[in-house]
Design a protein around this motif. Structure first.
Motif, short mmCIF file in Angstrom:
data_model
loop_
_atom_site.label_atom_id
_atom_site.label_comp_id
_atom_site.label_asym_id
_atom_site.label_seq_id
_atom_site.Cartn_x
_atom_site.Cartn_y
_atom_site.Cartn_z
N ASP A 1 -3.04 2.27 -15.70
CA ASP A 1 -1.80 3.18 -15.64
C ASP A 1 -1.31 3.14 -13.94
O ASP A 1 -0.13 3.18 -13.98
N VAL A 2 -2.07 3.22 -13.10
CA VAL A 2 -1.62 3.08 -11.80
C VAL A 2 -0.86 1.67 -11.52
O VAL A 2 0.53 1.80 -10.99
N SER A 3 -1.49 0.78 -11.74
CA SER A 3 -0.71 -0.73 -11.54
C SER A 3 0.51 -0.92 -12.49
O SER A 3 1.71 -1.24 -12.04
N GLN A 4 0.58 -0.23 -13.69
CA GLN A 4 2.04 -0.38 -14.57
C GLN A 4 2.92 0.66 -13.80
O GLN A 4 4.08 0.46 -13.90
N THR A 5 2.50 1.79 -13.52
CA THR A 5 3.54 2.61 -12.74
C THR A 5 4.12 2.12 -11.55
O THR A 5 5.33 2.19 -11.28
N VAL A 6 3.19 1.33 -10.76
CA VAL A 6 3.66 0.79 -9.43
C VAL A 6 4.65 -0.42 -9.83
O VAL A 6 5.72 -0.67 -9.29
N ILE A 7 4.14 -1.22 -10.87
CA ILE A 7 4.99 -2.39 -11.30
C ILE A 7 6.25 -1.89 -11.80
O ILE A 7 7.48 -2.73 -11.80
N TYR A 8 6.28 -0.74 -12.56
CA TYR A 8 7.54 -0.07 -13.26
C TYR A 8 8.51 0.03 -11.97
O TYR A 8 9.77 -0.08 -11.97
N GLU A 9 7.77 0.83 -10.86
CA GLU A 9 8.68 1.22 -9.67
C GLU A 9 9.34 0.06 -9.06
O GLU A 9 10.42 0.24 -8.82
N MET B 1 0.81 -1.18 -0.08
CA MET B 1 -0.02 0.16 -0.07
C MET B 1 0.68 1.53 0.01
O MET B 1 0.49 2.32 -0.51
N GLY B 2 2.15 1.21 0.60
CA GLY B 2 3.09 2.23 0.51
C GLY B 2 3.29 2.48 -0.60
O GLY B 2 3.57 3.85 -1.15
N TYR B 3 3.40 1.70 -2.04
CA TYR B 3 3.78 2.09 -3.15
C TYR B 3 2.46 2.80 -3.92
O TYR B 3 2.80 3.42 -4.85
N LEU B 4 1.39 2.16 -3.22
CA LEU B 4 -0.04 2.85 -4.03
C LEU B 4 -0.51 4.24 -3.30
O LEU B 4 -1.07 4.94 -3.92
N ALA B 5 0.45 4.59 -2.19
CA ALA B 5 -0.03 5.73 -1.49
C ALA B 5 0.17 6.88 -2.41
O ALA B 5 -0.87 7.99 -2.45
N PRO B 6 1.27 7.22 -3.35
CA PRO B 6 1.36 8.51 -4.09
C PRO B 6 0.21 8.61 -4.99
O PRO B 6 0.06 9.51 -5.76
N HIS B 7 -0.51 7.50 -5.38
CA HIS B 7 -1.67 7.34 -6.31
C HIS B 7 -2.93 7.16 -5.72
O HIS B 7 -3.95 7.05 -6.18
N LYS B 8 -3.11 7.96 -4.51
CA LYS B 8 -4.37 7.85 -3.82
C LYS B 8 -5.54 8.61 -4.37
O LYS B 8 -6.81 7.87 -4.14
N PHE B 9 -5.32 9.75 -5.00
CA PHE B 9 -6.51 10.40 -5.79
C PHE B 9 -7.11 9.52 -6.90
O PHE B 9 -8.17 9.35 -7.21
N ALA B 10 -5.97 9.04 -7.46
CA ALA B 10 -6.31 7.92 -8.75
C ALA B 10 -7.11 6.85 -8.30
O ALA B 10 -8.08 6.45 -8.96
#
Length: 623
Positions: free
Chosen positions: A129-137, A49-58
């Motif tokens: 978009d969110v999932s691919q960004t997190v997986i990229y990171e 969830m920490g990796y998802l936190a920057p995308h909370k609005f999305a």
């Protein structure tokens, strides 16, 4: 500029099914088994969830769109029921069907279907978009982490284990982020929404429909519990089959040489039979789950139809309500099954994410962020190398190098000889700081190697190993690996010095000849010559040659020795050799045994001592 495979454990394994395990209770090659659970589910999910936190609005937008799409989808059967009531009302009253009112209802229904599609597409697009960004990171973090891990990490991990974390585990997390999260939202929303709509129509019909739900869940639980073991066996034997095929393919010449084709087929047949059996059972059991749940659902469907007809006759519900209710009953089982599947998927995701985070939290090489004390350009290095009471062990309780002290002067050619396990190659690994010393220090030009950055330190060294390493690409690209900014003329000059230019030019594409993935379209000797050309191109002040000529014929060896003599002029060189005939001209020879220098001197002086070196030398040339 190191041409190195040092410290890597071979990925190979024994023939006839004897193979390295992936470790930590996973399947072959480190592959995770279905249903495997994380040791710390909550902690792992919190990190994810920490990796998802920057995308909370999305994610909030995804949540809203998913609910909106589901709500519109849930309301649609009720609107369709209103249309049915409109038709029935017109027919029963004798006044005719109100087509204008029916058209308005159908337009509303069409609009709701359109909004359902729009919101569904929007939440899918945002979540992708969110999932691919997190997986990229995550992939980026893992790739950078592997560059920062000490060599001892790779000593204790198989190649398959590391690849599994980079590929399989990351893909498992990706599937959950891109599909399962939104499916969980829509499934829960659908279940709650359908219950509300069913209760709004008729409480007694809702209770009747839900009576069979516990029976359906019991059947699903029984089938899953029986099939999970077969799925695990299927994955296990699939790994065995893949591993056996890979072993037999890569070692097919050895299999043929020892006439082991029959044994190979027998092992494959045994694995294949087990795979077929477990695959049949798992697919059969999982296949009957849907028909059985459909049967149970049909029982509920029949009960609802009978009860609905009775209530409609008594004027308790309308025909349109019965139609809507039947649609809700049909739709109710699917989200429940989806929730069960997602819950199981989350367990596998947590296990996969835990393995990813374990790698990301591994201890890194020391002093990576430390500002180097010494910043000397490679061309300024004179090449003096001093070992001062060095001690080292790969394990804390097992010392390999005991008390090693020696100084190599600039331009000196130092040969290191001794029996297998004496510590020869370990000395080189310590020199390039692949491992940290247990005691003592190593100095280059009177500077402790710990005062250099690792990049600057390793740029001082050129290396040629007995185990050649070439990557897929052209011959030119493989030679240029030694120095990326080298011109084509410099690449060709290095090839000439390594006596490989003539072979290259005889190939149809010359320097643009493609070396395949396993580099088996050229001979072992030619591979060795290419790695020598790579080291020549690097043009470093210190050279390391670890059995550099062991894979070439006598004539080529003589040519390489001549080229090496020219190359080593003015450069400090460490030559590790088993064939003592190749180091007769060394300026100084260190004889090692059990991690200590037991003799040292020139070739002639060591022979005159009539000691350990003399015995080694005579054993190679005894009649």
């Amino acid at each position: 500029m190191a041409d190195s495979n040092m410290g890597k454990r071979p990925a190979g394994s024994g023939f006839n099914g004897t193979r390295k395990k992936g470790g930590r209770g996973h399947g072959p090659g480190g592959k995770m088994m279905p249903g495997e659970k994380a040791k710390d589910f909550k902690g792992t999910m919190k990190k994810l969830m920490g990796y998802l936190a920057p995308h909370k609005f999305a994610l909030i937008a995804v949540f809203i769109f998913a609910i909106a799409s589901t709500v519109f989808n849930i309301i649609s059967p009720t609107i369709l029921g209103n249309a049915t009531d409109k038709v029935v009302e017109g027919l029963m009253s004798g006044t005719g069907i109100d087509f204008t009112g029916l058209f308005h209802i159908l337009m509303v229904l069409l609009g709701m279907y359109g909004l359902c599609l729009l919101f569904g597409a929007l939440q899918g697009w945002i979540m992708a978009d969110v999932s691919q960004t997190v997986i990229y990171e995550l992939r980026d973090a893992m790739s950078k982490k592997l560059d920062r891990l000490p060599l001892k990490y790779f000593d204790r991990q198989t190649h398959g284990e590391i690849q599994s974390r980079m590929v399989n585990d990351i893909e498992t997390v990706n599937q959950t982020l891109s599909l399962s999260l939104t499916q969980m939202i829509t499934s829960f929303t659908t279940i709650i929404g359908i219950l509300i709509m069913m209760l709004r129509i008729s409480v007694i019909m809702t209770v009747t429909a839900l009576v069979v739900l516990p029976l359906s869940m019991l059947v699903i639980k029984l089938v899953v519990s029986r099939s999970q073991g077969h799925f695990k066996n299927q994955q296990k034997y699939l790994g065995y089959v893949n591993g056996h095929v890979e072993e037999m393919y890569t070692g097919h010449d050895i299999v043929k040489a020892f006439n082991r084709e029959k044994e190979s087929r027998e092992v494959f047949d045994a694995y294949n039979d087990k795979l077929c059996e477990s695959g049949w059972k798992s697919q059969f059991l999982s296949g009957i789950m849907m028909p059985v749940t459909m049967l149970i659902g049909n029982l509920a469907y029949v009960a609802v139809c009978l009860l609905g007809g009775y209530l409609a006759i008594n004027g308790k519900v309308s025909i349109g309500d019965i139609q809507a209710f039947i649609q809700y009953v049909r739709s109710f089982n699917q989200p429940i099954s989806q929730v069960a599947n997602v819950a199981n998927q989350l367990q596998s995701t947590a296990a996969a994410a835990e393995r990813v985070f374990e790698l990301l939290e591994e201890e890194e090489e020391v002093d990576l962020e430390k500002t180097p004390v010494c910043q000397i350009a490679p061309e300024e290095v004179r090449g003096k190398v001093a070992f001062d009471h060095v001690s080292f062990g790969y394990d804390a309780d097992e010392t390999v190098i005991n008390d090693f002290s020696f100084t190599a002067e600039p331009g000196q050619r130092v040969a290191i000889v001794g029996p297998t396990g004496a510590g020869k190659t370990t000395i080189v690994k310590l020199l390039m700081r692949f491992y940290e010393l247990n005691g003592g220090c190593i100095r280059v030009d009177d500077h402790d190697i710990r005062d250099f950055s690792r990049a600057d330190l390793r740029q001082m060294f050129g290396m040629v190993l007995q185990d050649t390493w070439l990557n897929s690409g052209t011959i030119r690209e493989n030679i240029r690996y030694g120095r990326r900014d080298a011109t084509d003329e410099e690449v060709e000059a290095a090839a000439k010095a390594a006596h490989i230019d003539h072979f290259i030019r005889t190939q149809p594409k010359g320097y643009d000849m493609e070396i395949n993935e396993e580099a088996n379209n050229i001979s072992q000797g030619q591979k060795q010559l290419l790695t020598i050309a790579r080291a020549l191109l690097a043009d470093t002040p210190i050279m390391i040659l670890d059995e550099a000529t062991s894979s070439v014929d006598t004539r080529t060896e003589a040519l390489i020795q001549k080229a090496m003599a020219t190359l080593m002029q003015g450069r400090t060189s460490f030559i590790i050799a088993h064939r003592l005939s190749t180091i007769k001209d060394a300026d100084h020879i260190l004889v090692m045994n059990h991690g200590d220098i037991i003799e040292q001197g020139t070739h002639e002086s060591l022979l005159a001592q009539n000691g350990f070196y003399t015995n080694l030398y005579n054993s190679q040339f005894a009649e």
